[in-house]
Design a protein around this motif. Structure first.
Motif, PDB file in Angstrom:
ATOM      1  N   THR A  76       1.571   8.907   6.112  1.00 32.61           N
ATOM      2  CA  THR A  76       2.189   7.805   5.361  1.00 32.61           C
ATOM      3  C   THR A  76       1.367   7.481   4.126  1.00 32.61           C
ATOM      4  O   THR A  76       1.913   7.298   3.029  1.00 32.61           O
ATOM      5  CB  THR A  76       2.307   6.556   6.249  1.00 32.61           C
ATOM      6  OG1 THR A  76       3.098   6.861   7.390  1.00 32.61           O
ATOM      7  CG2 THR A  76       2.937   5.406   5.488  1.00 32.61           C
ATOM      8  N   ILE A  77       0.051   7.415   4.295  1.00 33.31           N
ATOM      9  CA  ILE A  77      -0.833   7.077   3.173  1.00 33.31           C
ATOM     10  C   ILE A  77      -0.778   8.149   2.095  1.00 33.31           C
ATOM     11  O   ILE A  77      -0.677   7.856   0.897  1.00 33.31           O
ATOM     12  CB  ILE A  77      -2.274   6.880   3.687  1.00 33.31           C
ATOM     13  CG1 ILE A  77      -2.358   5.600   4.539  1.00 33.31           C
ATOM     14  CG2 ILE A  77      -3.265   6.807   2.530  1.00 33.31           C
ATOM     15  CD1 ILE A  77      -3.621   5.479   5.364  1.00 33.31           C
ATOM     16  N   ALA A  78      -0.806   9.418   2.507  1.00 32.96           N
ATOM     17  CA  ALA A  78      -0.775  10.509   1.532  1.00 32.96           C
ATOM     18  C   ALA A  78       0.533  10.520   0.749  1.00 32.96           C
ATOM     19  O   ALA A  78       0.541  10.615  -0.489  1.00 32.96           O
ATOM     20  CB  ALA A  78      -0.983  11.839   2.254  1.00 32.96           C
ATOM     21  N   LEU A  79       1.651  10.411   1.462  1.00 36.50           N
ATOM     22  CA  LEU A  79       2.957  10.453   0.811  1.00 36.50           C
ATOM     23  C   LEU A  79       3.199   9.186  -0.005  1.00 36.50           C
ATOM     24  O   LEU A  79       3.699   9.243  -1.138  1.00 36.50           O
ATOM     25  CB  LEU A  79       4.055  10.640   1.853  1.00 36.50           C
ATOM     26  CG  LEU A  79       5.487  10.769   1.334  1.00 36.50           C
ATOM     27  CD1 LEU A  79       5.595  11.877   0.299  1.00 36.50           C
ATOM     28  CD2 LEU A  79       6.441  11.050   2.503  1.00 36.50           C
ATOM     29  N   GLY A  80       2.837   8.025   0.556  1.00 36.20           N
ATOM     30  CA  GLY A  80       3.017   6.763  -0.153  1.00 36.20           C
ATOM     31  C   GLY A  80       2.202   6.705  -1.430  1.00 36.20           C
ATOM     32  O   GLY A  80       2.661   6.182  -2.450  1.00 36.20           O
ATOM     33  N   THR A  81       0.986   7.273  -1.411  1.00 37.07           N
ATOM     34  CA  THR A  81       0.146   7.311  -2.609  1.00 37.07           C
ATOM     35  C   THR A  81       0.774   8.202  -3.670  1.00 37.07           C
ATOM     36  O   THR A  81       0.817   7.846  -4.858  1.00 37.07           O
ATOM     37  CB  THR A  81      -1.266   7.825  -2.253  1.00 37.07           C
ATOM     38  OG1 THR A  81      -1.850   6.955  -1.269  1.00 37.07           O
ATOM     39  CG2 THR A  81      -2.149   7.853  -3.488  1.00 37.07           C
ATOM     40  N   ASN A 107       2.750  -0.769  -1.615  1.00 41.45           N
ATOM     41  CA  ASN A 107       2.989  -1.724  -0.521  1.00 41.45           C
ATOM     42  C   ASN A 107       2.991  -1.012   0.826  1.00 41.45           C
ATOM     43  O   ASN A 107       2.416  -1.503   1.803  1.00 41.45           O
ATOM     44  CB  ASN A 107       4.311  -2.462  -0.745  1.00 41.45           C
ATOM     45  CG  ASN A 107       5.500  -1.536  -0.858  1.00 41.45           C
ATOM     46  OD1 ASN A 107       5.382  -0.404  -1.349  1.00 41.45           O
ATOM     47  ND2 ASN A 107       6.654  -1.987  -0.403  1.00 41.45           N
ATOM     48  N   ILE A 108       3.600   0.169   0.860  1.00 39.82           N
ATOM     49  CA  ILE A 108       3.619   0.948   2.099  1.00 39.82           C
ATOM     50  C   ILE A 108       2.224   1.475   2.429  1.00 39.82           C
ATOM     51  O   ILE A 108       1.800   1.481   3.588  1.00 39.82           O
ATOM     52  CB  ILE A 108       4.636   2.098   1.986  1.00 39.82           C
ATOM     53  CG1 ILE A 108       6.062   1.526   1.944  1.00 39.82           C
ATOM     54  CG2 ILE A 108       4.495   3.082   3.149  1.00 39.82           C
ATOM     55  CD1 ILE A 108       7.149   2.557   1.756  1.00 39.82           C
ATOM     56  N   VAL A 109       1.504   1.905   1.396  1.00 41.34           N
ATOM     57  CA  VAL A 109       0.136   2.386   1.606  1.00 41.34           C
ATOM     58  C   VAL A 109      -0.736   1.261   2.154  1.00 41.34           C
ATOM     59  O   VAL A 109      -1.516   1.461   3.104  1.00 41.34           O
ATOM     60  CB  VAL A 109      -0.455   2.923   0.289  1.00 41.34           C
ATOM     61  CG1 VAL A 109      -1.931   3.292   0.470  1.00 41.34           C
ATOM     62  CG2 VAL A 109       0.328   4.143  -0.188  1.00 41.34           C
ATOM     63  N   SER A 110      -0.601   0.083   1.576  1.00 45.33           N
ATOM     64  CA  SER A 110      -1.397  -1.062   2.036  1.00 45.33           C
ATOM     65  C   SER A 110      -1.080  -1.410   3.484  1.00 45.33           C
ATOM     66  O   SER A 110      -1.981  -1.654   4.295  1.00 45.33           O
ATOM     67  CB  SER A 110      -1.121  -2.276   1.138  1.00 45.33           C
ATOM     68  OG  SER A 110      -1.841  -3.399   1.596  1.00 45.33           O
ATOM     69  N   ASN A 111       0.202  -1.427   3.831  1.00 48.85           N
ATOM     70  CA  ASN A 111       0.591  -1.719   5.214  1.00 48.85           C
ATOM     71  C   ASN A 111       0.055  -0.663   6.176  1.00 48.85           C
ATOM     72  O   ASN A 111      -0.335  -0.978   7.302  1.00 48.85           O
ATOM     73  CB  ASN A 111       2.115  -1.794   5.325  1.00 48.85           C
ATOM     74  CG  ASN A 111       2.678  -3.105   4.824  1.00 48.85           C
ATOM     75  OD1 ASN A 111       2.018  -4.138   4.887  1.00 48.85           O
ATOM     76  ND2 ASN A 111       3.890  -3.072   4.300  1.00 48.85           N
ATOM     77  N   ALA A 112       0.047   0.608   5.719  1.00 51.93           N
ATOM     78  CA  ALA A 112      -0.465   1.684   6.574  1.00 51.93           C
ATOM     79  C   ALA A 112      -1.957   1.492   6.836  1.00 51.93           C
ATOM     80  O   ALA A 112      -2.418   1.630   7.974  1.00 51.93           O
ATOM     81  CB  ALA A 112      -0.209   3.036   5.922  1.00 51.93           C
ATOM     82  N   TYR A 113      -2.713   1.171   5.804  1.00 51.83           N
ATOM     83  CA  TYR A 113      -4.142   0.905   6.003  1.00 51.83           C
ATOM     84  C   TYR A 113      -4.351  -0.312   6.896  1.00 51.83           C
ATOM     85  O   TYR A 113      -5.260  -0.345   7.736  1.00 51.83           O
ATOM     86  CB  TYR A 113      -4.833   0.674   4.661  1.00 51.83           C
ATOM     87  CG  TYR A 113      -5.264   1.950   3.954  1.00 51.83           C
ATOM     88  CD1 TYR A 113      -6.111   2.860   4.573  1.00 51.83           C
ATOM     89  CD2 TYR A 113      -4.824   2.233   2.655  1.00 51.83           C
ATOM     90  CE1 TYR A 113      -6.504   4.029   3.927  1.00 51.83           C
ATOM     91  CE2 TYR A 113      -5.218   3.393   2.001  1.00 51.83           C
ATOM     92  CZ  TYR A 113      -6.060   4.289   2.646  1.00 51.83           C
ATOM     93  OH  TYR A 113      -6.454   5.438   2.022  1.00 51.83           O
ATOM     94  N   ALA A 142      -3.085  -2.912  -1.976  1.00 48.50           N
ATOM     95  CA  ALA A 142      -2.248  -4.093  -2.205  1.00 48.50           C
ATOM     96  C   ALA A 142      -2.389  -4.590  -3.639  1.00 48.50           C
ATOM     97  O   ALA A 142      -1.413  -5.053  -4.254  1.00 48.50           O
ATOM     98  CB  ALA A 142      -2.623  -5.201  -1.221  1.00 48.50           C
ATOM     99  N   LYS A 143      -3.589  -4.500  -4.205  1.00 49.16           N
ATOM    100  CA  LYS A 143      -3.818  -4.963  -5.571  1.00 49.16           C
ATOM    101  C   LYS A 143      -3.149  -4.048  -6.598  1.00 49.16           C
ATOM    102  O   LYS A 143      -2.915  -4.446  -7.747  1.00 49.16           O
ATOM    103  CB  LYS A 143      -5.321  -5.061  -5.844  1.00 49.16           C
ATOM    104  CG  LYS A 143      -6.015  -6.171  -5.057  1.00 49.16           C
ATOM    105  CD  LYS A 143      -7.493  -6.222  -5.369  1.00 49.16           C
ATOM    106  CE  LYS A 143      -8.207  -7.285  -4.535  1.00 49.16           C
ATOM    107  NZ  LYS A 143      -7.682  -8.644  -4.804  1.00 49.16           N
ATOM    108  N   ILE A 198       1.339 -12.118  -0.169  1.00 49.97           N
ATOM    109  CA  ILE A 198       1.450 -11.942   1.289  1.00 49.97           C
ATOM    110  C   ILE A 198       0.947 -10.558   1.700  1.00 49.97           C
ATOM    111  O   ILE A 198       0.372 -10.393   2.781  1.00 49.97           O
ATOM    112  CB  ILE A 198       2.914 -12.148   1.765  1.00 49.97           C
ATOM    113  CG1 ILE A 198       2.979 -12.275   3.292  1.00 49.97           C
ATOM    114  CG2 ILE A 198       3.829 -11.043   1.269  1.00 49.97           C
ATOM    115  CD1 ILE A 198       2.249 -13.465   3.844  1.00 49.97           C
ATOM    116  N   LEU A 199       1.119  -9.556   0.843  1.00 54.94           N
ATOM    117  CA  LEU A 199       0.625  -8.217   1.141  1.00 54.94           C
ATOM    118  C   LEU A 199      -0.897  -8.228   1.253  1.00 54.94           C
ATOM    119  O   LEU A 199      -1.473  -7.646   2.183  1.00 54.94           O
ATOM    120  CB  LEU A 199       1.075  -7.249   0.043  1.00 54.94           C
ATOM    121  CG  LEU A 199       0.973  -5.747   0.328  1.00 54.94           C
ATOM    122  CD1 LEU A 199       1.842  -5.364   1.520  1.00 54.94           C
ATOM    123  CD2 LEU A 199       1.396  -4.951  -0.909  1.00 54.94           C
TER     124      LEU A 199
END
Length: 480
Positions: A112-117, A123-129, A156-157, A165-166
């Motif tokens: 998820t992190i690799a693809l989201g990046t 937002n998806i990367v932040s949620n995954a972490y 998130a930043k 909220i993120l």
């Protein structure tokens, strides 16, 4: 179903799931899946499987959720885009986390992190972490939990537009990691920073407010401030009751019981223990309700499948089921060089029967004709209604000459029917076309049907009430 209708059904699926109507979502997904498969609309198929998986997860039927996500994966690999793959990873994480399979859950988060990046979906990367951090907290690996939390905050930043909220959700995990590492100064600064966020007062983020109160309780408890911790947990309990999360309520009540023991306040502990027991009983009751809902969904889907695959007039397989079953048989026959025979049956002068005796009588003719044909077939032969007064029979593992013999028996059975309109007997006959798959050379039902349908047309052209045969017998006419 037109494109606009399928899009409307897609929206309905998403809306029902958002409303928590999981049984209705699964039923709507079944309809969307069928329509999508009929039109080769793979986006509809993916939406149906994904929402089915998420809905099964929500009612606790993890086996069915995995089955749906496996089917989703098969379609996604061939037709999906990167966003579809990202959605798959998100649902898979929930399933692995539910099963406490943290190794696979972490592997899914890595993807998820690799693809989201790559897609810049921060937002998806932040949620995954953040989810990564949560897993490490559950394992009491506080150093890695802190590292993942920091990475989640960095992601998130990067999200645009900025999302308070993120960032707050990640900071909750970071603060808990500091507490686990007994860095109470750093955790206190972060907790105070979180507490200053006005967004926590919004009713839209009650869960985050609950987590904040639990974080406050954890900070106090780790330093021996048990009374203050108990008060924070009590506030968290009151908030949870507003949005009815039984699992979180169990966790809170269990901790409140523990704090009463630490305080030596056995009188309060007695009442808290009673509350905890009530929560456990309610939780078990809901487990039973979920089990009942799972059974209800299974029965409902079985009924939907039966209706979707069955012709309402005759009770036979309809055209969709006929095609899908025959296509499977033809693929297997190609590997085995097995012969398959297709017989197409059309009632002679059926329009005249309808016009002269009425549609209700015409329906009865169709029913009795199909019953007559079925009566001479083997138990594993396939007969279905193709449409109107046209029927199709598929014979598996049968040479063409035996298929012709079966067609002759069917025609004789139709001729022998005694169908009366009032006191008047109405004679019946049919035209039949027979063809085979050339011992595996024909791979699709449409192609096999076309061969038999051409022979049916010849039967009609030659005066009806007869059989025409194509294939190895080289277009012979059989009059019996």
């Amino acid at each position: 179903m037109e494109d606009s209708d399928r899009q409307s059904l897609q929206q309905q699926v998403t809306s029902l799931r958002a409303q928590g109507k999981y049984k209705e979502t699964i039923e709507a997904c079944f309809d969307l899946l069928k329509r999508g498969e009929e039109k080769n609309d793979y986006k509809s198929v993916l939406i149906a499987y994904l929402n089915s998986a998420a809905s099964y997860y929500c009612i606790g039927d993890i086996d069915e959720a995995f089955r749906c996500i496996t089917a989703y994966d098969e379609v996604c690999r061939e037709y999906g885009d990167e966003t579809d793959h990202l959605n798959r990873h998100n649902v898979l994480f929930l399933l692995y986390e539910y099963n406490k399979d943290f190794t696979k859950a972490k592997s899914t988060l890595d993807k998820t992190i690799a693809l989201g990046t790559r897609l810049q979906r921060y937002n998806i990367v932040s949620n995954a972490y953040s989810n990564y951090s949560h897993l490490y907290l559950a394992e009491e690996n506080f150093e890695d939990a802190l590292e993942m939390g920091r990475k989640g905050l960095e992601a998130a930043k990067l999200h645009c537009p900025p999302s308070v909220i993120l960032e707050l959700r990640v900071k909750l995990n970071i603060a808990q990691a500091y507490i686990g590492l007994r860095d109470f100064e750093a955790s206190r600064r972060l907790i105070d920073e979180i507490g200053e966020q006005p967004i926590l007062d919004s009713d839209s983020y009650i869960r985050e407010r609950v987590q904040f109160h639990m974080l406050q309780g954890s900070w106090c408890s780790h330093q021996g401030f048990y009374r203050e911790a108990f008060e924070w947990l009590t506030r968290a309990r009151d908030l949870v009751n507003r949005y009815d999360d039984m699992y979180l309520l169990e966790e809170i009540q269990k901790e409140r019981c523990r704090l009463c023991e630490r305080m030596g306040d056995f009188e309060t502990g007695f009442y808290v223990q009673k509350e905890y027991i009530s929560v456990l009983l309610e939780s078990r009751k809901r487990e039973l309700e979920r089990t009942a809902l799972q059974l209800e969904v299974k029965h409902s889907l079985a009924d939907l499948k039966r209706k979707a695959n069955t012709d309402h007039l005759t009770g036979l397989p309809n055209r969709y089921r006929l095609e899908s079953t025959a296509n499977g048989w033809l693929r297997e026959a190609a590997d085995r060089r097995e012969n398959i025979v297709c017989i197409v049956v059309d009632i002679d002068h059926f329009k005249c029967i309808n016009d002269q005796h009425g549609h209700l009588f015409g329906d009865e003719v169709i029913r009795q004709t199909t019953d007559a044909c079925a009566s001479v077939l083997r138990g594993d032969d396939l007969i279905g209604r193709y449409g109107g007064d046209e029927f199709v029979v598929i014979l598996r593992g049968v040479p063409l000459d035996l298929g012709v013999r079966k067609a002759e028996q069917m025609l004789e059975a139709i001729r022998n029917l005694k169908v009366n309109c009032g006191d008047t007997p109405v004679p019946l006959s049919a035209s039949l076309g027979v063809a085979d798959n050339r011992e595996g050379a024909v791979l699709q039902f449409d192609d096999l049907f076309h061969l038999a349908d051409v022979e049916l047309y010849k039967s009609k052209q030659n005066g009806r009430n007869q059989i025409s045969v194509g294939g190895l017998l080289d277009s012979q006419h059989v009059q019996t």
